[in-house]
Structures are given as structure tokens and as C-alpha cells.
Design a protein around this motif. Structure first.
Motif, PDB file in Angstrom:
ATOM      1  N   UNK A 140      43.652   8.273  88.332  1.00 37.22           N
ATOM      2  CA  UNK A 140      43.304   8.183  89.713  1.00 37.22           C
ATOM      3  C   UNK A 140      45.052   7.332  90.572  1.00 37.22           C
ATOM      4  N   UNK A 141      44.291   7.850  91.174  1.00 37.43           N
ATOM      5  CA  UNK A 141      45.461   7.655  92.433  1.00 37.43           C
ATOM      6  C   UNK A 141      45.442   7.224  94.429  1.00 37.43           C
ATOM      7  N   UNK A 154      45.979  19.523 101.884  1.00 38.63           N
ATOM      8  CA  UNK A 154      44.578  20.153 101.088  1.00 38.63           C
ATOM      9  C   UNK A 154      43.685  19.847  99.673  1.00 38.63           C
ATOM     10  N   UNK A 155      43.324  20.719  99.342  1.00 36.75           N
ATOM     11  CA  UNK A 155      42.569  20.527  98.451  1.00 36.75           C
ATOM     12  C   UNK A 155      42.680  22.342  97.528  1.00 36.75           C
ATOM     13  N   UNK A 169      46.736  21.457  86.798  1.00 35.09           N
ATOM     14  CA  UNK A 169      45.752  20.720  87.486  1.00 35.09           C
ATOM     15  C   UNK A 169      43.967  22.163  88.267  1.00 35.09           C
ATOM     16  N   UNK A 170      43.929  23.628  88.126  1.00 39.00           N
ATOM     17  CA  UNK A 170      43.345  24.331  88.172  1.00 39.00           C
ATOM     18  C   UNK A 170      42.014  24.042  87.191  1.00 39.00           C
ATOM     19  N   UNK A 171      40.773  24.234  88.305  1.00 39.83           N
ATOM     20  CA  UNK A 171      40.893  24.762  89.403  1.00 39.83           C
ATOM     21  C   UNK A 171      40.895  24.274  90.777  1.00 39.83           C
ATOM     22  N   UNK A 172      41.302  23.145  90.996  1.00 33.17           N
ATOM     23  CA  UNK A 172      41.253  22.233  92.205  1.00 33.17           C
ATOM     24  C   UNK A 172      42.310  21.436  91.985  1.00 33.17           C
ATOM     25  N   UNK A 173      43.705  21.353  92.773  1.00 37.41           N
ATOM     26  CA  UNK A 173      43.625  19.631  93.124  1.00 37.41           C
ATOM     27  C   UNK A 173      44.747  19.477  94.400  1.00 37.41           C
ATOM     28  N   UNK A 174      44.076  18.326  94.869  1.00 36.12           N
ATOM     29  CA  UNK A 174      45.358  17.772  96.058  1.00 36.12           C
ATOM     30  C   UNK A 174      46.353  18.255  95.864  1.00 36.12           C
ATOM     31  N   UNK A 175      46.573  18.569  97.386  1.00 37.19           N
ATOM     32  CA  UNK A 175      48.046  18.946  97.657  1.00 37.19           C
ATOM     33  C   UNK A 175      48.579  17.569  98.715  1.00 37.19           C
ATOM     34  N   UNK A 179      54.554  13.043  99.959  1.00 34.04           N
ATOM     35  CA  UNK A 179      55.021  12.394  99.215  1.00 34.04           C
ATOM     36  C   UNK A 179      55.161  12.761  97.234  1.00 34.04           C
ATOM     37  N   UNK A 180      55.491  11.614  97.121  1.00 35.11           N
ATOM     38  CA  UNK A 180      55.952  12.518  95.601  1.00 35.11           C
ATOM     39  C   UNK A 180      54.477  12.394  94.704  1.00 35.11           C
ATOM     40  N   UNK A 181      55.094  13.484  93.826  1.00 32.67           N
ATOM     41  CA  UNK A 181      53.505  14.992  93.429  1.00 32.67           C
ATOM     42  C   UNK A 181      52.311  14.115  92.513  1.00 32.67           C
ATOM     43  N   UNK A 182      52.988  13.180  92.161  1.00 33.77           N
ATOM     44  CA  UNK A 182      51.847  11.907  91.333  1.00 33.77           C
ATOM     45  C   UNK A 182      50.568  11.459  92.077  1.00 33.77           C
ATOM     46  N   UNK A 183      50.780  11.811  93.450  1.00 27.93           N
ATOM     47  CA  UNK A 183      49.699  11.671  94.460  1.00 27.93           C
ATOM     48  C   UNK A 183      48.678  12.703  94.642  1.00 27.93           C
ATOM     49  N   UNK A 184      49.394  13.489  94.330  1.00 21.58           N
ATOM     50  CA  UNK A 184      48.639  15.303  94.578  1.00 21.58           C
ATOM     51  C   UNK A 184      47.361  15.661  93.449  1.00 21.58           C
ATOM     52  N   UNK A 185      46.748  14.729  93.110  1.00 17.94           N
ATOM     53  CA  UNK A 185      45.838  14.522  91.641  1.00 17.94           C
ATOM     54  C   UNK A 185      45.650  16.253  91.108  1.00 17.94           C
ATOM     55  N   UNK A 186      45.428  16.159  89.613  1.00 22.85           N
ATOM     56  CA  UNK A 186      45.295  17.088  89.403  1.00 22.85           C
ATOM     57  C   UNK A 186      43.418  16.980  89.112  1.00 22.85           C
TER      58      UNK A 186
END
Length: 220
Positions: A140-141, A154-155, A169-175, A179-186
Motif C-alpha cells: 500500500x501507499x 495516470x493508471x 507492475x503490469x498489467x496496470x500501475x499508478x504513475x 513524487x518519488x516512484x514508490x508512490x506509483x504503486x505497481x
């Protein structure tokens, strides 16, 4: 607070080493920068590859079983199947990645569903102030709703013209490009809208609650 067993098959040595980084303030330079002037945030180094970083779990969800739940404090909670993702208006953006482990990658071409489009469909309630991303590996983040609503969030289903691979992080990840990339949840499976902030996995383990790379918000 969650314990490190909550992620099942996590790599405990990796988790402990990154918690130690937070305690020691590793990679901190004490500098700040302006993203309007400096493309590379302080303490970052430029790479051309896309390093793979995870907790030892890379869930592979068949697309016919994949679901994304969007719920919490929204007027129209929904569950999307993969066909629903593909039916949304296509959104494209180019942005940079800044990982808390100090690498950055420029000019990533993303394709997917814009956060603003999603927000227009589910309609967060007035009391919603924060968003929690839940992933298929139970990661979680958390982010502020205002940050999720930025125009470049985007998703993502595609990166540089190809479907995002499972290891990324496919098929869908948050971008969340700002922010630092740990916020872009896989491997995102749920987007929960909440009133009170709720720190996620790394935020509970010494990492900054927001994560602005230009302000060196690596650790709390």
C-alpha cells in the motif's frame, strides 16, 4: 502499523536494508532544487535502463480474473474489469521517473487512463482528502487527493509503446510523476478514497509521507 510479514513472500533483508537507509538518512545531500530549473533532483543519477525494484513478489494476474476496485468516499464506487480499462478514453503523457534509491530515468512515454478521468466518473465526496493504493502483492501507499488529481497522473497500461511488463507492475500501475516512484504503486487492485491520511508500507517504515524528490523528501 503493519508488520513485515504482511507482504507474505517479501525479501526481509531488502526491507531491513531500506529501513536502515531511512534511519541513516542515506543519499541525503541537504540540497533542494526547482523542477522548473533543474530536471535532475538532488542526489539523483541518470540511468537509461529501468531498474526492477520490488519486495520479492511479482503477482501475475490473468486478465480475465483481474479487477480494479475504486471505492471509499466516492459517489459512484465501481469495479473495473480489464475490458473496462481498455474502454476508457486513452491518455498519453511523457514524464521522468525519480526513484528514492537515487536513480532517475528521463522521457518515459506512458499510455493508459488519466486520474482526472477516473475522478470524473467516481466523483469523490467532499470529505475525501486522501487516496490509498492497494496492490495485488498487498503493498500500500498513500497520496493526497489533490496530488492524485494532477494533470499528469495516470493508471498506465503501456510504457514506451509496449504493455507494462509484470516486473514493472503490469498489467496496470499508478504513475505519479511529481513524487518519488514508490508512490506509483505497481499491480494496483484497489484505489480507496479516505478522509484521514493513512500511511502505507514504506511510509510506516521511515519514508517520507509525501516524497517530493526536489525537496529531498526521501525519509520522514
Amino acid at each position: 502499523m503493519a508488520d513485515d510479514g504482511d507482504l507474505g513472500s517479501v525479501r526481509p533483508k531488502l526491507v531491513e536494508s531500506k529501513k536502515r537507509w531511512a534511519r541513516e538518512g542515506r543519499l541525503l545531500t541537504g540540497a533542494t532544487s526547482d523542477p522548473e530549473r533543474d530536471r535532475l533532483p538532488p542526489g539523483q543519477r541518470l540511468v537509461e535502463t529501468w531498474p526492477v525494484l520490488d519486495l520479492g513478489v511479482q503477482p501475475e494476474i490473468p486478465l480475465d480474473k483481474w479487477r480494479l476496485t475504486i471505492d471509499g468516499l466516492v459517489e459512484a464506487p465501481t469495479v473495473w474489469r480489464w475490458a473496462d480499462i481498455l474502454a476508457q478514453p486513452e491518455f498519453e503523457d511523457v514524464s521522468d521517473i525519480h526513484c528514492v534509491t537515487a536513480w532517475s530515468r528521463f522521457d518515459n512515454r506512458w499510455r493508459g487512463v488519466s486520474a482526472r478521468h477516473l475522478l470524473s466518473l467516481v466523483r469523490p465526496k467532499p470529505e475525501a482528502r486522501h487516496v490509498v493504493f492497494h496492490s495485488y502483492d498487498t503493498y500500500t501507499t498513500n497520496v493526497a487527493l489533490d496530488a492524485f488529481a494532477e494533470e499528469d497522473v495516470l493508471l498506465a497500461t503501456h510504457h514506451d509503446g509496449e504493455p507494462i511488463a509484470v516486473e514493472h507492475g503490469g498489467p496496470l500501475r499508478v504513475i505519479m510523476p511529481r513524487w518519488h516512484f514508490w508512490k506509483s504503486a505497481k499491480w494496483v487492485k484497489r484505489i480507496e478514497f479516505v478522509a484521514a491520511d493513512r500511511p502505507g508500507f514504506w511510509e510506516e517504515r521511515g519514508y517520507h509521507n509525501e516524497g517530493d524528490p526536489w525537496q529531498e523528501q526521501r525519509y520522514s
